[in-house]
Design a protein around this motif. Structure first.
Motif, PDB file in Angstrom:
ATOM      1  N   ASP A 116       1.353  18.310   8.415  1.00  0.00           N
ATOM      2  CA  ASP A 116       1.263  16.591   8.205  1.00  0.00           C
ATOM      3  C   ASP A 116       0.835  16.085   9.402  1.00  0.00           C
ATOM      4  OD1 ASP A 116       2.067  16.787   5.563  1.00  0.00           O
ATOM      5  OD2 ASP A 116       3.924  16.170   5.724  1.00  0.00           O
ATOM      6  N   ARG A 139      -6.446  18.071   9.054  1.00  0.00           N
ATOM      7  CA  ARG A 139      -5.698  18.741   7.963  1.00  0.00           C
ATOM      8  C   ARG A 139      -6.419  18.969   6.647  1.00  0.00           C
ATOM      9  NH1 ARG A 139      -1.618  14.400   6.711  1.00  0.00           N
ATOM     10  NH2 ARG A 139      -3.133  13.739   4.766  1.00  0.00           N
ATOM     11  N   LEU A 140      -7.144  18.033   6.444  1.00  0.00           N
ATOM     12  CA  LEU A 140      -7.788  18.261   5.001  1.00  0.00           C
ATOM     13  C   LEU A 140      -8.721  19.467   4.863  1.00  0.00           C
ATOM     14  CD1 LEU A 140      -8.395  16.550   2.473  1.00  0.00           C
ATOM     15  CD2 LEU A 140     -10.303  15.640   3.463  1.00  0.00           C
ATOM     16  N   LYS A 147      -8.726   4.862   1.339  1.00  0.00           N
ATOM     17  CA  LYS A 147      -7.691   4.287   2.183  1.00  0.00           C
ATOM     18  C   LYS A 147      -8.568   4.525   3.685  1.00  0.00           C
ATOM     19  CE  LYS A 147      -4.172   3.484   0.144  1.00  0.00           C
ATOM     20  NZ  LYS A 147      -3.625   2.080  -0.275  1.00  0.00           N
ATOM     21  N   PRO A 174      -4.239  15.639  12.663  1.00  0.00           N
ATOM     22  CA  PRO A 174      -5.290  14.654  12.565  1.00  0.00           C
ATOM     23  C   PRO A 174      -5.652  14.891  11.050  1.00  0.00           C
ATOM     24  CG  PRO A 174      -5.654  15.364  14.565  1.00  0.00           C
ATOM     25  CD  PRO A 174      -4.670  16.230  13.930  1.00  0.00           C
ATOM     26  N   GLU A 175      -6.044  13.623  10.207  1.00  0.00           N
ATOM     27  CA  GLU A 175      -6.525  13.726   8.748  1.00  0.00           C
ATOM     28  C   GLU A 175      -7.651  14.726   8.654  1.00  0.00           C
ATOM     29  OE1 GLU A 175      -5.550  12.776   5.129  1.00  0.00           O
ATOM     30  OE2 GLU A 175      -4.288  11.524   6.817  1.00  0.00           O
ATOM     31  N   ALA A 197      -9.064   7.072   5.182  1.00  0.00           N
ATOM     32  CA  ALA A 197      -8.383   7.725   6.198  1.00  0.00           C
ATOM     33  C   ALA A 197      -9.328   9.163   6.484  1.00  0.00           C
ATOM     34  CB  ALA A 197      -7.174   7.985   5.314  1.00  0.00           C
ATOM     35  N   LEU A 198     -10.168   9.234   6.065  1.00  0.00           N
ATOM     36  CA  LEU A 198     -10.981  10.443   6.118  1.00  0.00           C
ATOM     37  C   LEU A 198     -11.635  10.130   7.736  1.00  0.00           C
ATOM     38  CD1 LEU A 198     -12.199  11.898   2.829  1.00  0.00           C
ATOM     39  CD2 LEU A 198     -10.603  12.789   4.281  1.00  0.00           C
ATOM     40  N   LEU A 210      -8.094   9.425  -0.152  1.00  0.00           N
ATOM     41  CA  LEU A 210      -8.286   9.239   1.054  1.00  0.00           C
ATOM     42  C   LEU A 210      -9.586   8.652   1.766  1.00  0.00           C
ATOM     43  CD1 LEU A 210      -7.042  12.842   1.901  1.00  0.00           C
ATOM     44  CD2 LEU A 210      -5.689  10.803   2.613  1.00  0.00           C
ATOM     45  N   TYR A 228      -2.318  17.177   0.808  1.00  0.00           N
ATOM     46  CA  TYR A 228      -3.465  16.204   1.334  1.00  0.00           C
ATOM     47  C   TYR A 228      -2.780  14.718   1.706  1.00  0.00           C
ATOM     48  CZ  TYR A 228      -6.397  19.685  -0.519  1.00  0.00           C
ATOM     49  OH  TYR A 228      -7.033  20.796  -0.911  1.00  0.00           O
ATOM     50  N   ILE A 229      -1.720  14.316   1.114  1.00  0.00           N
ATOM     51  CA  ILE A 229      -1.304  13.179   1.549  1.00  0.00           C
ATOM     52  C   ILE A 229      -0.074  13.011   1.723  1.00  0.00           C
ATOM     53  CG2 ILE A 229      -0.860  10.702   0.191  1.00  0.00           C
ATOM     54  CD1 ILE A 229      -3.129  11.908  -1.661  1.00  0.00           C
ATOM     55  N   ASN A 230       0.338  12.565   3.023  1.00  0.00           N
ATOM     56  CA  ASN A 230       1.706  12.480   3.660  1.00  0.00           C
ATOM     57  C   ASN A 230       2.635  11.632   2.656  1.00  0.00           C
ATOM     58  OD1 ASN A 230       0.779  13.967   5.891  1.00  0.00           O
ATOM     59  ND2 ASN A 230       0.798  12.410   7.181  1.00  0.00           N
TER      60      ASN A 230
END
Length: 187
Positions: free
Chosen positions: A127, A134-135, A93, A130-131, A95-96, A90, A43-45
């Motif tokens: 990775d 990916r999620l 941050k 896009p967030e 980031a979602l 996320l 989930y987190i790069n």
């Protein structure tokens, strides 16, 4: 006979963890931290952030251990905690980001490309998504969540979950096709 012994040790270890035995907590951490870091890393790069999320997840495991009722897989229970912790991170941050696109029907289909690629390269491609893509991709394709579960956890619609998965798969398929073309004729 060895499997039964390991199973008994696992239950004994959990019993000690429930009684705040620090040695047992360390053993549990040592036993499961590589797998749980892997979950967080999906989930987190950034590895450092993934480790931070994993540590927060283990804190939750130790503080909520009495909520585990010895039903189902303990590892599965821990994985859910780690996934929720990663989603929370996320969100914090900011980031979602999801492209809301509920009006289309998306069909679940497997990526079908013949390419010789290792797990590290696949992780790199994941990775690079896009967030939001990916999620949802990781939750569906790797963790095995259903669209309604993903929608509930991410507070999105089922249609958005399906569209994010469709777009993630399409993007991965395109990247793998390019990789396949560039490797054509090489061994």
């Amino acid at each position: 006979m060895k499997i039964i012994q390991l199973h008994k040790n696992h239950k004994t270890l959990l019993k000690k963890v429930r009684h705040n035995d620090r040695n047992a907590q360390q053993q549990l951490y040592t036993l499961f931290s590589p797998k749980m870091l892997s979950v967080c890393r999906y989930y987190i790069n950034d590895l450092q952030y993934a480790e931070e999320v994993m540590l927060n997840g283990f804190f939750n495991v130790f503080t909520k251990i009495n909520q585990y009722k010895d039903e189902g897989s303990f590892e599965g229970w821990m994985r859910r905690i780690m996934v929720r912790e990663a989603i929370s991170f996320l969100r914090q941050k900011q980031a979602l980001v999801f492209e809301y696109d509920d009006h289309q029907n998306y069909v679940d289909e497997a990526i079908q490309i013949d390419v010789d690629i290792d797990a590290e390269a696949i992780q790199m491609y994941i990775d690079g998504l896009p967030e939001g893509y990916r999620l949802v991709f990781v939750m569906y394709a790797i963790e095995g969540y259903k669209h309604h579960e993903i929608a509930e956890m991410l507070k999105i619609s089922v249609g958005t979950s399906k569209s994010q998965l469709f777009k993630a798969r399409k993007l991965l398929q395109e990247k793998l096709a390019i990789k396949n073309k560039s490797n054509y004729g090489r061994k």
